[in-house]
Design a protein around this motif. Structure first.
Motif, mmCIF file in Angstrom:
data_model
loop_
_atom_site.group_PDB
_atom_site.id
_atom_site.type_symbol
_atom_site.label_atom_id
_atom_site.label_comp_id
_atom_site.label_asym_id
_atom_site.label_seq_id
_atom_site.Cartn_x
_atom_site.Cartn_y
_atom_site.Cartn_z
ATOM 1 N N VAL A 51 84.867 17.241 -18.916
ATOM 2 C CA VAL A 51 84.017 16.061 -19.045
ATOM 3 C C VAL A 51 82.961 16.297 -20.109
ATOM 4 O O VAL A 51 82.688 15.428 -20.945
ATOM 5 C CB VAL A 51 83.374 15.706 -17.695
ATOM 6 C CG1 VAL A 51 82.381 14.558 -17.860
ATOM 7 C CG2 VAL A 51 84.444 15.330 -16.679
ATOM 8 N N PHE A 52 82.362 17.483 -20.122
ATOM 9 C CA PHE A 52 81.376 17.811 -21.154
ATOM 10 C C PHE A 52 82.023 17.852 -22.529
ATOM 11 O O PHE A 52 81.426 17.435 -23.523
ATOM 12 C CB PHE A 52 80.710 19.148 -20.846
ATOM 13 C CG PHE A 52 79.692 19.084 -19.738
ATOM 14 C CD1 PHE A 52 79.329 17.874 -19.157
ATOM 15 C CD2 PHE A 52 79.079 20.240 -19.273
ATOM 16 C CE1 PHE A 52 78.387 17.814 -18.145
ATOM 17 C CE2 PHE A 52 78.133 20.188 -18.256
ATOM 18 C CZ PHE A 52 77.795 18.977 -17.690
ATOM 19 N N GLU A 53 83.234 18.382 -22.593
ATOM 20 C CA GLU A 53 83.942 18.436 -23.873
ATOM 21 C C GLU A 53 84.163 17.034 -24.418
ATOM 22 O O GLU A 53 83.961 16.773 -25.618
ATOM 23 C CB GLU A 53 85.278 19.158 -23.703
ATOM 24 C CG GLU A 53 86.061 19.323 -24.990
ATOM 25 C CD GLU A 53 87.361 20.070 -24.783
ATOM 26 O OE1 GLU A 53 88.081 20.288 -25.771
ATOM 27 O OE2 GLU A 53 87.671 20.439 -23.630
ATOM 28 N N GLU A 54 84.542 16.118 -23.552
ATOM 29 C CA GLU A 54 84.744 14.727 -23.974
ATOM 30 C C GLU A 54 83.427 14.094 -24.393
ATOM 31 O O GLU A 54 83.360 13.372 -25.400
ATOM 32 C CB GLU A 54 85.374 13.941 -22.826
ATOM 33 C CG GLU A 54 85.652 12.479 -23.156
ATOM 34 C CD GLU A 54 86.279 11.734 -21.994
ATOM 35 O OE1 GLU A 54 86.382 10.496 -22.078
ATOM 36 O OE2 GLU A 54 86.670 12.387 -20.995
ATOM 37 N N GLU A 55 82.353 14.363 -23.644
ATOM 38 C CA GLU A 55 81.058 13.784 -23.972
ATOM 39 C C GLU A 55 80.510 14.360 -25.283
ATOM 40 O O GLU A 55 79.893 13.641 -26.080
ATOM 41 C CB GLU A 55 80.054 14.036 -22.836
ATOM 42 C CG GLU A 55 78.758 13.271 -22.968
ATOM 43 C CD GLU A 55 78.913 11.767 -22.814
ATOM 44 O OE1 GLU A 55 77.993 11.035 -23.225
ATOM 45 O OE2 GLU A 55 79.950 11.318 -22.283
#
Length: 502
Positions: free
Chosen positions: A395-399
């Motif tokens: 999720v952090f990678e996508e954000e």
């Protein structure tokens, strides 16, 4: 008999969506705070020094002092929020008083007349980087209801993963369990389902991933409240020195403390007369706390008696944070036990890190002897390099990918001046901080002007400043929804500083 949960229940969410681009900007974008003199001159102190808050611009500034000083500052913050939503206009104002600066500097002159180092300085300073105290009240109509928030999260979620038997399972237990074993998005889908706002398209198919709204409307009436409190404060430990006659060098270690609390309340009605749902409410309470660290390096050079130049580097700031979130929802179709999902149930998330980007500042000043001065600062900060960590969190990678695509460089321009009439000083300033967004409809540039005066009593000084900044942006009612209010935020600060010389 239904048991009542009164204890706080915790969970570690495997992939929380509570942290996003808004958290990066809240911590990364800093306005000029500090002493009244610093604020009155727009924060343009990178080539000047000689003020405790000048350490925010250039850590070499403490070496300009010729003697020790202690300063303490208080500010009154007035926030006026104008927001257009649907066909309605809303204004909310809030006043708060803060002790926003306190610190001191000690100057040690060289006892060796042959030394190249003429003096050393040690400074400690506390600054309120940002006060989060604010309030927004919005009443208006919209063609997008809160059902769309839940449908967005429910899309692609197998119904079997959020289904439950209300006769044998407690709705609050299921809510916490989904958050712990699945993810934040599935938990929100469940909340919309248990709250009666959405239903599966095929309730007999546990693998079904399509959902329908239980609301019918062409537009809805919405009443929204957001109240925030908290602060981002900074304690600075600074070392600097004067080398020969015209060069000043300095370094600072900066320790941040962060506390942020946001309460939101969204009530909705005005559905069609044949709508299954006739009213709904959705409340959230988010709490964030943690600490941060950064360092800075800087230099100031006197080119001659009148002209000074400065340069500084501010490292990235590494914030180490933890969040907790509580929610409650209701509607006329909600589970009969929905009241047990309330603010007594707290979702605790994994600790995480926000890295805000580094900043470089170039400065120049013209000093007209004892009559006054003009000063200019230019800063560059690339927000596309901001990150949420750990990087291996999907999720952090996508954000982070989203941040890199949406945000860019922020250039800031600060201009300040001072005119002295014996012991009285008259001051003014102007600043522009560019938007990190390429699309300025989302967030426009921040601009502001300032004025102030000061009086030197000899052994002490008293300074007063007035600062007004304004910024336009689209204000999102919910992080993951499309509902936005066209907003103009106006902040007015009045600061008073008392300085004691020793």
């Amino acid at each position: 008999m239904r048991r009542i949960l009164t204890l706080i229940l915790g969970l570690a969410c495997l992939s929380a969506n509570a942290q996003n681009i808004n958290d990066v900007l809240r911590l990364g974008l800093e306005e000029s705070q500090g002493t009244a003199r610093y604020q009155a001159m727009g924060g343009a102190f990178g080539a000047l020094g000689g003020d405790l808050s000048s350490l925010n611009s250039n850590p070499a500034g403490s070496a300009i002092f010729n003697y020790g000083q202690f300063a303490i500052s208080g500010s009154n913050y007035n926030r006026s929020n104008d927001q257009g939503y649907g066909s309605s206009f809303n204004n909310t104002t809030l006043n708060s008083v803060e002790l926003n600066q306190v610190g001191g500097v000690f100057v040690f002159n060289s006892q060796n007349p042959n030394s190249n180092w003429k003096k050393m300085a040690l400074a400690v300073n506390y600054d309120l980087v940002d006060s989060f105290d604010n309030e927004y009240r919005i009443n208006g109509n919209s063609t997008t209801g809160v059902d769309q928030y839940f449908l967005g999260f429910a899309k692609g979620v197998p119904f079997g993963s959020i289904n439950y038997d209300p006769n044998s399972e407690f709705v609050d237990d299921v809510y916490l369990e989904i958050g712990e074993l699945q993810n934040f998005g599935n938990q929100q889908a469940f909340l919309g389902y248990a709250g009666g706002l959405i239903s599966p398209a095929d309730p007999d198919n546990p693998d079904g991933e399509s959902y329908l709204s239980n609301t019918e409307y062409s537009q809805v009436n919405q009443r929204y409240l957001q109240s925030t409190v908290g602060y981002n404060s900074k304690f600075t430990l600074n070392f600097s020195g004067q080398y020969q006659e015209n060069l000043y060098l300095g370094a600072s270690l900066n320790f941040h403390s962060v506390l942020f609390e946001r309460f939101t309340q969204l009530d909705e009605d005005g559905y069609n007369t044949d709508s299954p749902v006739s009213f709904s409410s959705f409340d959230n309470l988010l709490q964030t706390e943690g600490n941060g660290f950064s360092f800075s390096l800087g230099a100031i050079a006197k080119l001659n008696d009148n002209i000074r130049v400065g340069g500084s580097y501010q490292s990235p700031t590494w914030y180490y944070l933890n969040d907790n979130l509580s929610q409650q929802i209701n509607s006329n179709l909600a589970d009969s036990e929905i009241r047990f999902i309330n603010f007594n149930l707290i979702n605790f998330y994994e600790d995480y890190t926000i890295q805000t980007p580094s900043k470089v500042t170039g400065s120049a000043a013209i000093v007209f002897g004892k009559d006054g001065l003009l000063s200019f600062d230019y800063s560059h900060q690339d927000f596309s390099k901001a990150e949420l960590r750990p990087n291996n969190d999907p999720v952090f990678e996508e954000e982070n990918t989203f941040i890199a695509s949406e945000l860019g460089a922020v250039n800031s321009y600060k201009l300040g001046g001072e005119y002295r009439i014996e012991r009285l000083s008259l001051r003014g300033g102007y600043q522009i901080i560019e938007s990190p967004y390429a699309d300025k409809q989302i967030m426009d540039d921040l601009s502001g002007y300032s004025a102030g005066l000061g009086y030197d009593f000899g052994g002490s000084k008293l300074d007063l400043s007035f600062v007004r900044t304004e910024q336009d942006m689209d204000f999102a009612l919910l992080d993951a929804a499309s509902n936005t209010a066209a907003s103009t935020f106006t902040n007015t600060n009045v600061a008073l500083t008392y300085t004691l010389k020793f």
